[in-house]
Design a protein around this motif. Structure first.
Motif, mmCIF file in Angstrom:
data_model
loop_
_atom_site.group_PDB
_atom_site.id
_atom_site.type_symbol
_atom_site.label_atom_id
_atom_site.label_comp_id
_atom_site.label_asym_id
_atom_site.label_seq_id
_atom_site.Cartn_x
_atom_site.Cartn_y
_atom_site.Cartn_z
ATOM 1 N N PRO A 27 -3.849 -0.850 0.141
ATOM 2 C CA PRO A 27 -4.100 0.514 -0.318
ATOM 3 C C PRO A 27 -2.948 1.471 -0.047
ATOM 4 O O PRO A 27 -2.884 2.551 -0.645
ATOM 5 C CB PRO A 27 -5.354 0.934 0.465
ATOM 6 C CG PRO A 27 -5.408 0.013 1.631
ATOM 7 C CD PRO A 27 -4.806 -1.273 1.185
ATOM 8 N N ALA A 28 -2.015 1.081 0.825
ATOM 9 C CA ALA A 28 -0.875 1.942 1.128
ATOM 10 C C ALA A 28 0.340 1.634 0.254
ATOM 11 O O ALA A 28 1.360 2.312 0.347
ATOM 12 C CB ALA A 28 -0.493 1.798 2.604
ATOM 13 N N CYS A 29 0.240 0.617 -0.626
ATOM 14 C CA CYS A 29 1.383 0.250 -1.463
ATOM 15 C C CYS A 29 1.664 1.349 -2.487
ATOM 16 O O CYS A 29 0.752 1.813 -3.184
ATOM 17 C CB CYS A 29 1.107 -1.070 -2.177
ATOM 18 S SG CYS A 29 2.467 -1.622 -3.241
ATOM 19 N N ASP A 78 -12.201 -3.283 -5.671
ATOM 20 C CA ASP A 78 -12.934 -2.014 -5.604
ATOM 21 C C ASP A 78 -12.696 -1.333 -4.258
ATOM 22 O O ASP A 78 -12.527 -0.111 -4.192
ATOM 23 C CB ASP A 78 -14.435 -2.253 -5.794
ATOM 24 C CG ASP A 78 -14.802 -2.579 -7.229
ATOM 25 O OD1 ASP A 78 -13.977 -2.298 -8.128
ATOM 26 O OD2 ASP A 78 -15.900 -3.119 -7.454
ATOM 27 N N ARG A 79 -12.701 -2.127 -3.188
ATOM 28 C CA ARG A 79 -12.467 -1.560 -1.858
ATOM 29 C C ARG A 79 -11.069 -0.954 -1.746
ATOM 30 O O ARG A 79 -10.893 0.146 -1.216
ATOM 31 C CB ARG A 79 -12.676 -2.657 -0.806
ATOM 32 C CG ARG A 79 -12.664 -2.146 0.629
ATOM 33 C CD ARG A 79 -11.350 -2.424 1.321
ATOM 34 N NE ARG A 79 -11.052 -3.833 1.344
ATOM 35 C CZ ARG A 79 -9.829 -4.307 1.570
ATOM 36 N NH1 ARG A 79 -8.795 -3.501 1.742
ATOM 37 N NH2 ARG A 79 -9.605 -5.617 1.567
ATOM 38 N N VAL A 80 -10.074 -1.635 -2.273
ATOM 39 C CA VAL A 80 -8.707 -1.115 -2.228
ATOM 40 C C VAL A 80 -8.613 0.193 -3.020
ATOM 41 O O VAL A 80 -7.976 1.165 -2.582
ATOM 42 C CB VAL A 80 -7.712 -2.153 -2.780
ATOM 43 C CG1 VAL A 80 -6.320 -1.547 -2.940
ATOM 44 C CG2 VAL A 80 -7.647 -3.362 -1.854
ATOM 45 N N ARG A 81 -9.264 0.233 -4.177
ATOM 46 C CA ARG A 81 -9.259 1.458 -4.996
ATOM 47 C C ARG A 81 -9.891 2.626 -4.240
ATOM 48 O O ARG A 81 -9.355 3.738 -4.230
ATOM 49 C CB ARG A 81 -10.007 1.190 -6.296
ATOM 50 C CG ARG A 81 -10.196 2.414 -7.189
ATOM 51 C CD ARG A 81 -10.920 2.049 -8.471
ATOM 52 N NE ARG A 81 -12.141 1.296 -8.232
ATOM 53 C CZ ARG A 81 -13.284 1.852 -7.838
ATOM 54 N NH1 ARG A 81 -13.367 3.157 -7.631
ATOM 55 N NH2 ARG A 81 -14.351 1.095 -7.649
ATOM 56 N N VAL A 82 -11.007 2.378 -3.578
ATOM 57 C CA VAL A 82 -11.679 3.429 -2.809
ATOM 58 C C VAL A 82 -10.820 3.848 -1.623
ATOM 59 O O VAL A 82 -10.695 5.044 -1.317
ATOM 60 C CB VAL A 82 -13.064 2.937 -2.340
ATOM 61 C CG1 VAL A 82 -13.671 3.904 -1.323
ATOM 62 C CG2 VAL A 82 -13.996 2.781 -3.532
ATOM 63 N N ARG A 138 -7.988 6.293 -2.464
ATOM 64 C CA ARG A 138 -8.432 7.679 -2.554
ATOM 65 C C ARG A 138 -8.699 8.256 -1.172
ATOM 66 O O ARG A 138 -8.361 9.402 -0.890
ATOM 67 C CB ARG A 138 -9.692 7.775 -3.413
ATOM 68 C CG ARG A 138 -9.498 7.475 -4.885
ATOM 69 C CD ARG A 138 -10.602 8.095 -5.725
ATOM 70 N NE ARG A 138 -11.929 7.716 -5.260
ATOM 71 C CZ ARG A 138 -12.625 6.700 -5.735
ATOM 72 N NH1 ARG A 138 -12.114 5.935 -6.694
ATOM 73 N NH2 ARG A 138 -13.828 6.432 -5.259
ATOM 74 N N LEU A 139 -9.305 7.458 -0.321
ATOM 75 C CA LEU A 139 -9.636 7.921 1.021
ATOM 76 C C LEU A 139 -8.380 8.189 1.839
ATOM 77 O O LEU A 139 -8.279 9.206 2.538
ATOM 78 C CB LEU A 139 -10.503 6.868 1.719
ATOM 79 C CG LEU A 139 -11.029 7.198 3.116
ATOM 80 C CD1 LEU A 139 -11.915 8.437 3.064
ATOM 81 C CD2 LEU A 139 -11.799 6.011 3.682
#
Length: 322
Positions: free
Chosen positions: A22-24, A164-168, A171-172
């Motif tokens: 998610p930080a990429c 889906d978890r990475v997408r959420v 945003r978080l």
């Protein structure tokens, strides 16, 4: 520019890592499409079919499945791979291109006629006439089949939940400071450890049976899906104050005894899962209140913990009554 097969494989690995992080900050989707354009080995056609971390593209998925199936060769009397089953379903249903039922039948001709193959072939006459109201044929959802194909479907579903978890999380992360992001990673890792151990508890329901591993994997995927959905509402108002934590914990203890107090092996698996769950709860509560600065952490944590206790209680009830 053209790339060698080794460079294409390396690009797939790099794109996969970016899509899972998610930080990429790179464009993981563009990297993945470039690898697919290069015909890289290891590309997942399911990413394009379902839109797993990339935009869904049925035409690209169909071409990808064609390439993978061609590389695999014929079935040779064995059950078909999930790639072959999906390509056949797309050909029968006209997804990503024109219908080609006869080609689908030829792809399955020398495969072992297991329930997956039989299920697809039954769709040929059903889908021979156009019907705008008919839903697209989804092999895993609509047919499934053998223990092996079910296992493969669970892995694809797990990949969808992870995306889906990475997408959420992306945003978080944009709304959390560095400490908050570190707390989220800690909570995620604690939860992954819990889901792994709880999956072993669920698998033990069918101890020694062929359905055991699928039961455990499906439970892990469902638990990950539940937290991802909850994470999507992270900044919603807190749970109502005044939750009865003691009553919830009594109900959890009751569900735990019913699900776990059967034999030594089950008790050992359950104890490991519950210990892991307790560590996860502490990490999740720390994450939840970090950006809020709750004036009374003890009271606020009680309300959040009650929600988590009730969720675990339901999971154990599913163990007791599969």
């Amino acid at each position: 520019p053209p790339m060698s097969p080794a460079e294409a494989v390396a690009l797939v690995a790099h794109a996969d890592a970016c899509l899972a992080d998610p930080a990429c900050t790179e464009d993981g989707e563009a990297l993945y499409r470039r690898a697919d354009d290069a015909g890289a080995a290891g590309v997942s056609c399911f990413r394009f079919y379902y839109g797993i971390g990339v935009a869904p593209d049925r035409a690209r998925a169909r071409a990808c499945f064609e390439r993978q199936v061609a590389a695999d060769g014929t079935c040779g009397g064995s059950s078909p791979s999930l790639d072959r089953l999906y390509l056949a379903a797309m050909l029968i249903d006209g997804q990503g291109g024109a219908p080609a039922a006869s080609r689908a039948e030829s792809l399955l001709a020398d495969c072992f006629r297991d329930v997956s193959v039989e299920g697809l072939l039954r769709e040929v006459p059903t889908r021979s006439a156009p019907d705008p109201s008919r839903k697209a044929l989804d092999f895993c959802k609509d047919i499934g089949g053998t223990t092996v194909s079910t296992s493969d479907c669970i892995r694809v579903d797990s990949d969808r939940v992870t995306a889906d978890r990475v997408r959420v999380e992306r945003r978080l992360f944009s709304s959390l400071d560095a400490e908050g992001r570190a707390l989220e990673v800690k909570a995620r890792e604690a939860y992954a450890d819990f889901t792994s151990k709880e999956g072993a508890v669920q698998a033990d329901v069918f101890r020694g049976g062929s359905a055991s591993s699928n039961r455990g994997a499906a439970a892990e995927t469902q638990l990950q899906k539940q937290r991802t959905e909850a994470l999507g509402h992270f900044f919603d108002p807190p749970p109502p104050a005044g939750a009865d934590l003691q009553a919830a914990e009594r109900d959890l203890d009751r569900a735990y005894r019913t699900a776990c107090d059967t034999d030594a092996e089950r008790r050992k698996l359950c104890a490991a899962a519950r210990k892991s769950w307790s560590a996860y709860v502490d990490a999740e509560i720390a994450l939840y209140w970090h950006p809020r600065g709750a004036p009374s952490v003890r009271t606020a944590s009680r309300d959040v913990k009650t929600t988590l206790v009730r969720a675990y209680q339901k999971e154990l009830e599913d163990v007791a009554h599969p």
